[in-house]
Design an enzyme around this catalytic site. Structure first.
Site, short mmCIF file in Angstrom:
data_model
loop_
_atom_site.label_atom_id
_atom_site.label_comp_id
_atom_site.label_asym_id
_atom_site.label_seq_id
_atom_site.Cartn_x
_atom_site.Cartn_y
_atom_site.Cartn_z
N SER A 24 -10.94 4.41 -5.15
CA SER A 24 -11.07 4.12 -3.72
C SER A 24 -12.44 3.70 -3.25
O SER A 24 -12.57 3.10 -2.17
CB SER A 24 -10.61 5.34 -2.90
OG SER A 24 -11.38 6.47 -3.23
N LYS B 242 -12.19 1.73 3.05
CA LYS B 242 -12.41 2.05 4.47
C LYS B 242 -12.52 0.82 5.36
O LYS B 242 -12.23 0.88 6.56
CB LYS B 242 -13.65 2.93 4.62
CG LYS B 242 -13.50 4.36 4.12
CD LYS B 242 -12.61 5.18 5.05
CE LYS B 242 -12.68 6.66 4.72
NZ LYS B 242 -11.87 7.47 5.65
#
Length: 326
Positions: free
Chosen positions: A306, A50
């Site tokens: 992730s 992110k």
């Protein structure tokens, strides 16, 4: 959105975002029945991919606009990415987070200098709360996935995958991506189209929250009936984005879905065999590679791990699930 947007984002991120490694383990290969290459975005700044999208979005803003500060809605990973990027630019950040967000994510967001506003998912209108704060303070919203500059930033992950996979001799493979609203998946798909067309992005979601997989199958945006109830909180979203879905519909292979238990086992496998810490939502792609091998094509599979922002109690549960290591 074009490949050029991602290339431009890569230039803005150079020297700021980490180039994360592509990890391998013969033990994981044995479980999956093929080569498994793991893109360790859990080692990115703030513990997840992110940061790339947040830094991309803030760096593309007009400086006068950015100076007033930014606001974001997030259960944690986007929150930390925006908080970190805002701190680097020396501007205020306000993050609207659900009260049931993992404690480690709330604490980390505050530690990065952001102001955290907590809300009740069942009782409060998050969008209305955020809009009021933005209007009162002159803040600019940084969306978690449905924003061109955020997608471009996430797409830089795909540029790295293309180069690293080529160095490993892998030019044709499924690239499994942990997927919520589709910012990472669509960005990687665009990057691969331009840099490594033999690699195909495929979204992976939690079972019962597979809105992207269902949308790809039906050809229209489908929604989830519930907003919570999975350990994979980081990737539980209502529906794919208006910007992300057309990209995924054009470029991605079929979606996959895994159970929370499979995500926990994948977390344990990542720690035992790669020595990296993943959160449940950051482990679903690895879970699909390891425990759904019949749904993956090719002699090799690339997995995006992730995120790794996990509470200790959940991580301990994952380790306890490892059993005999198979």
């Amino acid at each position: 959105m074009t490949f050029d947007d991602i290339a431009a984002a890569a230039l803005r991120l150079k020297g700021h975002a980490r180039v994360t490694p592509l990890l391998t383990s013969p033990f994981l290969d044995r479980i999956a029945g093929r080569r498994v290459l793991v893109k360790a975005e859990a080692l990115q700044k703030t513990g997840s991919f992110k940061y790339r999208g947040a830094r991309s979005a803030l760096s593309a803003m007009d400086p006068a606009t950015r100076r007033h500060g930014v606001i974001a809605y997030s259960s944690g990973n986007h929150a930390q990415g925006v908080a970190q990027a805002a701190a680097e630019f020396g501007v205020p950040a306000v993050i609207v987070m659900p009260k049931d967000a993992p404690e480690v994510k709330v604490a980390n967001t505050r530690a990065l200098g952001a102001e955290v506003i907590l809300y009740d998912r069942a009782l409060d209108d998050r969008d209305s709360l955020g809009a009021t704060l933005a209007a009162e303070r002159g803040l600019t919203l940084v969306k978690p996935f449905d924003d061109p500059m955020v997608i471009a930033g996430q797409g830089t992950t795909g540029l790295e995958i293309a180069d690293q996979a080529a160095a490993e001799g892998v030019t044709r493979a499924d690239v499994l991506v942990c997927c919520g609203g589709g910012g990472l998946t669509s960005g990687i798909a665009l990057a691969l189209e331009g840099r490594a067309p033999g690699l195909r992005a495929r979204p992976v979601e939690p079972r019962d929250f597979d809105d992207v997989a269902r949308s790809l199958a039906s050809g229209r945006i489908e929604r989830n009936e519930r907003n919570g109830g999975s350990l994979c909180d980081a990737i539980v979203t209502p529906a794919p984005g208006q910007l992300t879905f057309p990209i995924m519909a054009r470029l991605c292979g079929p979606g996959l879905a895994v159970s929370d238990d499979e995500a926990l086992r994948a977390m344990a496998a990542a720690f035992a065999r790669l020595r990296i810490v993943l959160e449940p939502g950051g482990a679903v792609a690895l879970a699909a590679a390891l425990y759904r091998p019949d749904e993956v094509e090719g002699d090799a599979v690339i997995v995006v791990a992730s995120g790794g922002n996990v509470d200790w109690t959940v991580f301990r549960r994952a380790v306890d699930s490892w059993g005999d290591g198979s």
